[in-house]
Design a protein around this motif. Structure first.
Motif: not given
Length: 136
Positions: A73-94
């Motif tokens: 669900e694309e909500y503007v208010k979730l943009t920063d959280q999505f970006h931070s969580n995606a970055a955390e996922l990239v680090c976790g995959i690494r």
């Protein structure tokens, strides 16, 4: 226009796709516990070679898999959280799977959070012995 609610994460690893799917699924359920995302792991049809066999890492040609990560669900208010969580996922995959390179609108956040993401001027993962433009 790019999509702030989508990230493609290329993954280079020696693990089989079933293991990659399992590990990504576990991390997504932990990291994205407050927001709903789709995270589909697929084989990269553009994969040409293992990254250790090339001069400079090319994330499209040297990654066996990719993760399509999208906010349900694309909500503007979730943009920063999505970006931070995606970055955390990239680090976790690494940490648990292998090399991970994010291709998204917010790659600068990936660099800030994880310390590296592929760029033309800095294509090789940290710790790599590959040297850009040097022939073997």
């Amino acid at each position: 226009m790019t999509d702030p609610f989508y990230c493609k994460i290329f993954v280079a690893t020696d693990k089989p796709i079933e293991e990659v799917r399992r590990l990504v699924s576990m991390q997504v359920s932990e990291i994205f516990e407050d927001i709903e995302v789709d995270a589909d792991v697929s084989r990269n049809d553009n994969f040409l070679s293992e990254w250790g066999q090339v001069e400079a890492f090319d994330f499209i040609e040297n990654c066996q898999f990719f993760v399509d990560l999208a906010l349900v669900e694309e909500y503007v208010k979730l943009t920063d959280q999505f970006h931070s969580n995606a970055a955390e996922l990239v680090c976790g995959i690494r940490k648990s799977i292998g090399i991970a390179v994010a291709s998204c609108e917010f790659e600068d956040k990936i660099v800030d959070f994880c310390g590296w993401n592929w760029t033309v001027n800095n294509p090789n993962p940290p710790g790599s012995t590959l040297q850009r433009g040097v022939s073997a």
